[in-house]
Design an enzyme around this catalytic site. Structure first.
Site, PDB file in Angstrom:
ATOM      1  N   CYS A 121      52.633   1.166  -1.134  1.00  0.00           N
ATOM      2  CA  CYS A 121      53.141   1.625  -2.544  1.00  0.00           C
ATOM      3  C   CYS A 121      54.670   0.976  -2.839  1.00  0.00           C
ATOM      4  O   CYS A 121      54.655  -0.058  -3.090  1.00  0.00           O
ATOM      5  CB  CYS A 121      53.196   3.174  -2.651  1.00  0.00           C
ATOM      6  N   LYS A 151      55.659   3.502   6.487  1.00  0.00           N
ATOM      7  CA  LYS A 151      56.097   3.114   5.421  1.00  0.00           C
ATOM      8  C   LYS A 151      57.724   3.261   5.528  1.00  0.00           C
ATOM      9  O   LYS A 151      58.137   4.385   5.635  1.00  0.00           O
ATOM     10  CB  LYS A 151      55.606   4.002   4.145  1.00  0.00           C
ATOM     11  N   GLU A 209      46.643   5.437  -0.508  1.00  0.00           N
ATOM     12  CA  GLU A 209      48.066   6.437   0.098  1.00  0.00           C
ATOM     13  C   GLU A 209      47.647   7.714  -0.359  1.00  0.00           C
ATOM     14  O   GLU A 209      47.125   8.104  -1.533  1.00  0.00           O
ATOM     15  CB  GLU A 209      49.260   5.955  -0.641  1.00  0.00           C
TER      16      GLU A 209
END
Length: 501
Positions: free
Chosen positions: A212, A179, A80
């Site tokens: 993440c 995300k 990321e």
């Protein structure tokens, strides 16, 4: 500089599996990248300056891709924020963004770069995949225009998304994921309106992808595994290690084990931000990992994985996490309990005062039980057993049930829960369990120097105990059963009121 870690025997086996249609095994690669950061991010730069920086990072990633492909890798995952960094305002990130179409469009940017406008980064990533016959995973930014007809449209007339892209070995875009659970500092991006579950099929199994902070969530992290039954998860991350319970390698490997999937985790590398810790994890074992707070070098890792781990005889049995703890009476103790903070959560602790013992500590509905034997009880090191049952509210909101055994930073009990790097006390026997109200519990065992304990030294029993099995004395830094109670979460993790300034 790119360093490669790959067992020679795996490289040989890769030659065999490449000749088969549907592969029983595959070679996975992850690259921990020391990102080349922009000089300034307060004000926007030109598109040319932004592309120049992104190409400098892709130059490094290209070397990793080529090296991985030469060693037989079928897929490589990069981190990321790996192409431009992470500290931006909404305006200053904009020159780095491209319009990324849905993966259903059947597009190979390397062959048709202008189909969706100016997309030089997607073109280059596509060509890297195509020219090296390897799946390439990268994290970039997506921009989508909107107008007043959309009541949620931002004032600047566009949505900006933290986005993962996957290009197959022909350079075709096969996955685009926005995300869903943004971390508090990600002010440059918008939350997607709904969670996107992104999967794609390969000759070496079915893959899911998320990013993440998503790993803490039910949606999409648990959904993509439990409902969509993926075999492997791709996981770009920019994770800064927060000891004692949230260090990248222990948490990610525990997640792979508990969820029963392969996890390909690529972290950024920045020691000043405590960012390191990447790995390739299977349900039954840690295949390879990298943790380096000493250098600023990138690291390439490769390992062979089973394409469909659920079909394997070594696939871990289902664990009933509360079974053992609920069947026993709490250990009696006259000593007092005391509070302590771990990442802003107030745990209830009790000190381990002898070299052998049985202890119970409770908070709300969670009781944690520990049986242990130390080689010797040192006077200069203090251990505590802790329990937490509650809503975490800083940098997001999510409900936890945690049992942990840890070394306190000093002999002062007020330091229990603060980061520690090394220990000398060794445990010959241990068994940790808890009365968990969730089936999602992630077991961690971290040794001195923040190293993972080898699987041969411990086991997770079907009745929910994390226990030693080799008899070898282990310098335990942290032992934890980290439970997530998803039904008590708010709708989206990253939108809680508590944030660090």
């Amino acid at each position: 500089m790119i360093i490669s870690h790959f067992p020679k025997c795996v490289a040989i086996s890769a030659l065999f599996v490449l000749s088969v249609g549907a592969l029983d095994t595959f070679i996975a690669a992850v690259y921990e990248h020391a990102v080349i950061l922009p000089n300034r991010t307060e004000t926007p730069v030109s598109k040319e300056e932004a592309l120049f920086l992104m190409n400098k990072n892709i130059d490094v990633l290209e070397k990793a891709v080529k090296l991985a492909a030469k060693q037989g890798a079928h897929i490589i995952v990069t981190p990321e924020d790996g192409i431009y960094g992470w500290v931006f305002t909404r305006e200053s990130i904009y020159p780095y963004l491209e319009d990324i179409p849905d993966s259903e469009v059947n597009w190979i940017p390397c062959r048709d770069p202008q189909r969706f406008g100016y997309t030089p980064v997607q073109e280059r990533l596509s060509c890297l995949a195509k020219d090296n016959s390897i799946y390439v995973v990268a994290n970039i930014g997506d921009k989508k225009p909107c107008n007043a007809s959309d009541p949620q449209c931002p004032p600047d007339g566009r949505y900006q998304y933290n986005t993962d892209v996957v290009f197959d070995s022909e350079g075709r875009l096969v996955a685009r994921y926005h995300k869903y659970n943004l971390f508090a500092p990600e002010i440059q991006f918008d939350f997607p309106k709904t969670s996107e579950v992104e999967t794609f099929d390969t000759p070496f199994g079915k893959f899911g992808i998320f990013t993440c902070f998503d790993i803490f969530s039910h949606d999409p992290a648990v959904v993509v595994v439990d409902k969509f039954q993926v075999d492997s998860v791709i996981y770009p991350t920019a994770w800064y290690n927060t000891l004692p319970l949230l260090s990248a390698v222990p948490f990610h490997s525990a997640w792979a084990r508990a969820m029963g999937v392969n996890l390909l985790a690529a972290n950024t590398h920045n020691t000043s931000m405590h960012m390191t810790g990447s790995g390739i994890y299977a349900p039954e074992a840690v295949k390879v990992y990298h943790y380096d707070m000493e250098t600023e070098s990138g690291q390439l890792m490769l390992s062979e994985l089973k394409s469909r781990p659920r079909r394997e005889p070594t696939y871990p049995a289902v664990v009933d996490w509360g079974a053992y703890a609920e069947s026993m009476k709490p250990f009696s103790s006259e000593q007092s309990h005391f509070p302590g903070l771990i990442y802003f959560d107030e745990f209830t602790f009790t000190e381990l005062k002898r070299n052998t013992g049985n202890y119970t500590v409770c908070q709300k509905d969670l009781c944690c039980h520990l049986t242990y034997k130390m080689s010797e009880k040192r006077t200069d090191e203090v251990y505590a057993l802790g329990a937490f049952d509650g809503l975490h509210t800083v940098e997001g909101q999510y409900y936890l049930q945690v049992c942990t055994l840890l070394k306190c930073q000093t002999t002062d009990l007020r330091t229990c829960g603060q980061p520690v790097g090394s220990v000398f006390t060794k445990f010959e026997e241990f068994s940790l369990s808890g009365t968990f109200g969730t089936s999602y519990v992630f077991p961690q065992l971290i040794l001195s120097g923040s190293q993972l304990a080898p699987e041969r030294h411990y086991e997770v029993s079907r009745d929910g105990r994390l226990r030693g099995r080799s008899g070898a004395p282990l310098p335990v830094l942290v032992m934890a059963l980290y439970g997530r109670v998803f039904e008590k979460d708010p709708p989206r993790l990253g939108q809680g009121p508590g944030k660090l300034q």
